[in-house]
Design an enzyme around this catalytic site. Structure first.
Site, PDB file in Angstrom:
ATOM      1  N   CYS A 119      -3.426 -24.060  43.076  1.00  0.00           N
ATOM      2  CA  CYS A 119      -3.683 -23.501  41.740  1.00  0.00           C
ATOM      3  C   CYS A 119      -4.827 -22.496  41.725  1.00  0.00           C
ATOM      4  O   CYS A 119      -4.953 -21.709  40.782  1.00  0.00           O
ATOM      5  CB  CYS A 119      -3.968 -24.633  40.758  1.00  0.00           C
ATOM      6  SG  CYS A 119      -2.654 -25.873  40.691  1.00  0.00           S
ATOM      7  N   HIS A 260      -7.567 -22.381  34.525  1.00  0.00           N
ATOM      8  CA  HIS A 260      -6.259 -22.783  35.043  1.00  0.00           C
ATOM      9  C   HIS A 260      -5.581 -23.685  34.022  1.00  0.00           C
ATOM     10  O   HIS A 260      -6.179 -24.610  33.480  1.00  0.00           O
ATOM     11  CB  HIS A 260      -6.430 -23.504  36.376  1.00  0.00           C
ATOM     12  CG  HIS A 260      -5.188 -24.185  36.856  1.00  0.00           C
ATOM     13  ND1 HIS A 260      -3.969 -23.539  36.914  1.00  0.00           N
ATOM     14  CD2 HIS A 260      -4.966 -25.460  37.282  1.00  0.00           C
ATOM     15  CE1 HIS A 260      -3.051 -24.385  37.354  1.00  0.00           C
ATOM     16  NE2 HIS A 260      -3.630 -25.546  37.582  1.00  0.00           N
ATOM     17  N   ASN A 290       2.031 -26.426  34.038  1.00  0.00           N
ATOM     18  CA  ASN A 290       1.193 -26.010  35.166  1.00  0.00           C
ATOM     19  C   ASN A 290       2.040 -25.180  36.125  1.00  0.00           C
ATOM     20  O   ASN A 290       2.934 -25.705  36.776  1.00  0.00           O
ATOM     21  CB  ASN A 290       0.640 -27.250  35.866  1.00  0.00           C
ATOM     22  CG  ASN A 290      -0.279 -26.918  37.026  1.00  0.00           C
ATOM     23  OD1 ASN A 290      -0.362 -25.777  37.474  1.00  0.00           O
ATOM     24  ND2 ASN A 290      -0.974 -27.924  37.534  1.00  0.00           N
TER      25      ASN A 290
END
Length: 340
Positions: A119, A260, A290
């Site tokens: 990520c 994020h 996500n």
């Protein structure tokens, strides 16, 4: 004696792509033992986009990249480096997804490679692009965060299948002699002692492709959710406080805090710890889930397309991912604003 004029890296444009198929919480209720209420309460996610079977990471990355190139007002021939951050590449180890994207864009004879920072990948790419540009080696760097996370998600595991979505984001990072357009700061770090918090066990040297891998589901992402949550909040908060203090910038002066997009509760906890106002914090996790390395560029694209992100606006990026990795960046948006 002549003095070389400083060169700065600037964030020149943004582009993104999401697949058309939407997987809602109502859909997941029919697949695993979960509810829309539980998912929203725990994660803030209402839906996520899922790529078609014949739609790959490189396809999504190329579409996002094409937009970024067009919006930067440059030609593909002007690009001299292509970087892709992904943990769901088209192929296990080679060729790189960056090479495949380059081919799909018609970019020839240009250096291209992938990085794997989960990520944190897109902000990791900013550190690489900055180094190449400020050293004078490159002038226009195409960076891409792209993921087909649905390819490594076990849709019988309710702890992970509710979290992830597919998508891509891309940006052009260009050389400039204008200091006010340049990156203020970028930082990236890692701690491999937490490697088992987020892992896709196979295939790899430890677990080569085999029937055992299939039978035991080792080709799917595995996550220590509670441990990751606690460490993410602590690490993200510390990282942001450090980059702001180093550059003598108050959190209240940041118009766009773009963390994020992993989990609403993580984002809220970090925002609260930093005393950020709601209007400062960019939130897209509710409709995309996500998307790993694509998360931050997709969020930047969202506020750019809405007209919220203007030329010269300061962006604070903050991310955390498997590895464990984390990264942050302070930089102005040097591209054109959306004309309305």
């Amino acid at each position: 004696m002549s003095q070389t004029k400083p060169v700065y890296a600037s964030f020149r444009s943004i582009g993104a792509y999401v697949p058309s198929k939407i997987l809602s919480n109502a859909d997941l209720e029919k697949m695993v033992d979960t509810t829309d209420e539980w998912i929203v309460k725990r994660t803030g996610i209402k839906e996520r986009h899922i790529a078609a079977d014949d739609e790959y990471t490189s396809d999504m990355g190329a579409k996002a990249a094409k937009l970024a190139i067009e919006r930067a007002g440059i030609e593909k021939e002007d690009i001299d480096l292509v970087l892709c951050a992904t943990v769901t590449p088209d192929y296990f180890n080679m060729p790189s997804t960056a090479c495949i994207i380059s081919d799909k864009l018609g970019i020839r004879n240009v250096q291209a490679f992938d990085i794997s920072a989960a990520c944190s990948g897109f902000v990791y790419l900013l550190t690489v692009a900055k180094a190449f540009i400020e050293s004078g080696m490159k002038k226009n760097v195409l960076i891409i965060g792209a993921e087909k996370f649905s390819s490594v998600v076990d849709y019988t595991d309710r702890s992970t299948c509710i979290l992830f979505g597919d998508g891509a984001g891309a940006a052009i990072i260009s050389a400039t002699d204008k200091k006010e357009e340049g990156f203020i700061d970028v930082h990236a770090s890692a701690d491999g002692s937490y490697a088992d918090f987020l892992v896709t066990p196979a295939p790899g040297a430890i677990n080569p492709a085999s029937q055992k891998v299939i039978d035991e589901g080792l080709n799917f992402v595995q996550m220590k959710g509670n441990e990751t949550f606690k460490l993410a909040v602590k690490t993200l908060t510390k990282d942001v406080k450090e980059i702001l203090a180093k550059n003598k910038i108050d959190s209240g002066d940041i118009p766009h805090f773009i963390p994020h997009q992993a989990n609403y509760r993580i984002i809220k906890a970090v925002g609260d710890a930093l005393k950020m106002r709601e209007d400062q914090v960019v939130l897209t996790v509710g409709k995309y889930g996500n998307t790993s390395a694509a998360s931050i560029p997709m969020a930047i694209n969202e506020i750019w397309e809405s007209g919220r992100l203007k030329t010269g606006d300061l962006m604070l990026l903050d991310t955390f991912g498997g590895g464990l990795t984390w990264a942050s960046a302070l930089l102005p948006f040097a591209g054109e604003s959306v004309q309305r």
